[in-house]
Scaffold this motif. Structure first.
Motif, PDB file in Angstrom:
ATOM      1  N   LEU A   5       0.823  -1.241   0.082  1.00 25.62           N
ATOM      2  CA  LEU A   5       0.149  -0.014   0.027  1.00 25.62           C
ATOM      3  C   LEU A   5       0.838   1.222   0.036  1.00 25.62           C
ATOM      4  CD1 LEU A   5      -1.398  -2.384   1.401  1.00 25.62           C
ATOM      5  CD2 LEU A   5      -3.184  -0.308   2.288  1.00 25.62           C
ATOM      6  N   GLU A   9      -2.710   5.560   1.175  1.00 22.45           N
ATOM      7  CA  GLU A   9      -3.516   4.373   1.575  1.00 22.45           C
ATOM      8  C   GLU A   9      -3.465   3.848   2.800  1.00 22.45           C
ATOM      9  OE1 GLU A   9      -4.111   1.810  -2.597  1.00 22.45           O
ATOM     10  OE2 GLU A   9      -1.877   1.837  -1.733  1.00 22.45           O
ATOM     11  N   LEU A  10      -2.138   3.889   3.356  1.00 25.64           N
ATOM     12  CA  LEU A  10      -1.850   3.563   4.824  1.00 25.64           C
ATOM     13  C   LEU A  10      -2.663   4.609   5.773  1.00 25.64           C
ATOM     14  CD1 LEU A  10       1.477   1.963   4.547  1.00 25.64           C
ATOM     15  CD2 LEU A  10      -0.608   0.688   5.249  1.00 25.64           C
ATOM     16  N   ALA A  12      -5.006   6.728   5.078  1.00 20.75           N
ATOM     17  CA  ALA A  12      -6.565   6.784   4.853  1.00 20.75           C
ATOM     18  C   ALA A  12      -7.096   5.450   5.424  1.00 20.75           C
ATOM     19  CB  ALA A  12      -6.773   6.628   3.540  1.00 20.75           C
ATOM     20  N   ALA A  13      -6.489   4.302   5.728  1.00 22.09           N
ATOM     21  CA  ALA A  13      -6.864   3.262   6.339  1.00 22.09           C
ATOM     22  C   ALA A  13      -6.794   3.395   7.741  1.00 22.09           C
ATOM     23  CB  ALA A  13      -6.037   2.097   5.973  1.00 22.09           C
ATOM     24  N   GLU A  16      -9.593   5.805   8.969  1.00 21.06           N
ATOM     25  CA  GLU A  16     -10.833   4.830   9.103  1.00 21.06           C
ATOM     26  C   GLU A  16     -11.034   3.957  10.307  1.00 21.06           C
ATOM     27  OE1 GLU A  16     -12.941   1.393   6.160  1.00 21.06           O
ATOM     28  OE2 GLU A  16     -11.732   3.083   5.077  1.00 21.06           O
ATOM     29  N   MET A  17      -9.778   3.195  10.663  1.00 20.79           N
ATOM     30  CA  MET A  17      -9.967   2.390  11.617  1.00 20.79           C
ATOM     31  C   MET A  17     -10.101   3.165  12.765  1.00 20.79           C
ATOM     32  SD  MET A  17      -7.208  -0.551  10.597  1.00 20.79           S
ATOM     33  CE  MET A  17      -6.566  -0.585   9.167  1.00 20.79           C
ATOM     34  N   ARG A  67      -3.207  -7.348   1.176  1.00 20.89           N
ATOM     35  CA  ARG A  67      -3.772  -6.256   1.898  1.00 20.89           C
ATOM     36  C   ARG A  67      -4.314  -6.322   2.967  1.00 20.89           C
ATOM     37  NH1 ARG A  67      -5.182  -1.229  -0.735  1.00 20.89           N
ATOM     38  NH2 ARG A  67      -6.593  -0.124   0.437  1.00 20.89           N
ATOM     39  N   GLU A  68      -5.173  -7.394   3.178  1.00 20.97           N
ATOM     40  CA  GLU A  68      -5.752  -7.689   4.189  1.00 20.97           C
ATOM     41  C   GLU A  68      -4.804  -8.063   5.455  1.00 20.97           C
ATOM     42  OE1 GLU A  68      -8.016 -11.560   5.938  1.00 20.97           O
ATOM     43  OE2 GLU A  68      -9.272 -10.207   4.378  1.00 20.97           O
ATOM     44  N   LEU A  71      -3.078  -4.544   6.542  1.00 22.43           N
ATOM     45  CA  LEU A  71      -4.190  -3.688   7.259  1.00 22.43           C
ATOM     46  C   LEU A  71      -4.256  -4.317   8.639  1.00 22.43           C
ATOM     47  CD1 LEU A  71      -6.797  -2.959   4.388  1.00 22.43           C
ATOM     48  CD2 LEU A  71      -5.071  -1.446   5.489  1.00 22.43           C
ATOM     49  N   LEU A  75      -3.559  -2.380  11.863  1.00 20.95           N
ATOM     50  CA  LEU A  75      -4.537  -2.058  13.041  1.00 20.95           C
ATOM     51  C   LEU A  75      -4.109  -2.421  14.479  1.00 20.95           C
ATOM     52  CD1 LEU A  75      -7.261  -1.535  14.283  1.00 20.95           C
ATOM     53  CD2 LEU A  75      -8.016  -3.900  13.471  1.00 20.95           C
TER      54      LEU A  75
END
Length: 136
Positions: A5, A9-10, A12-13, A16-17, A67-68, A71, A75
């Motif tokens: 990523l 993107e990191l 943004a994630a 979001e988290m 990707r999962e 992420l 987290l």
């Protein structure tokens, strides 16, 4: 694999988290390196005065995973960050850390110490991320 990523993107994630689980934006930094780490997948680094609060990841390491999975690592590191910013024990083997990982669905480190703490405090062993302990 599609785990490589971008920094955007990191972030943004991460935001979001953080909004989903804690109702806040991520206020630390994320650093992507090109170092091919052998014993870690990600880490949260900080200073005691809280001037440095940084999630570190490697492009080369991330590229080896989905990707999962990346992420999930993010987290996990966000749990370290959030507890640290709240003055709550945040090491992989702290009961508070294990409970928060369970609550938000973050994976646990594969270290013996982290796996033991996960089992001891109600988490499932071998649940994902593998990284070294946060730096103090």
């Amino acid at each position: 694999m599609d785990g490589n990523l971008t920094l955007d993107e990191l972030y943004a994630a991460a935001n979001e988290m953080c909004r989903k689980w804690w109702g806040v934006d991520y206020t630390g930094t994320i650093r992507l390196t090109n170092v091919n780490w052998r014993r870690r997948e990600a880490c949260f680094a900080h200073t005691t005065d809280k001037r440095v609060q940084e999630i570190r990841m490697s492009r080369k390491v991330n590229a080896r995973f989905t990707r999962e999975y990346v992420l999930g690592n993010l987290l996990h590191e966000l749990v370290h960050w959030r507890l640290f910013t709240q003055g709550i024990p945040h090491m992989d083997d702290d009961p508070e850390f294990v409970r928060e990982c369970i609550r938000v669905g973050a994976p646990f480190s594969h270290t013996k110490k982290a796996q033991y703490a996960a089992k001891l405090h109600g988490g499932a062993a071998n649940h994902g991320a593998n990284h070294t302990l946060s730096q103090r």
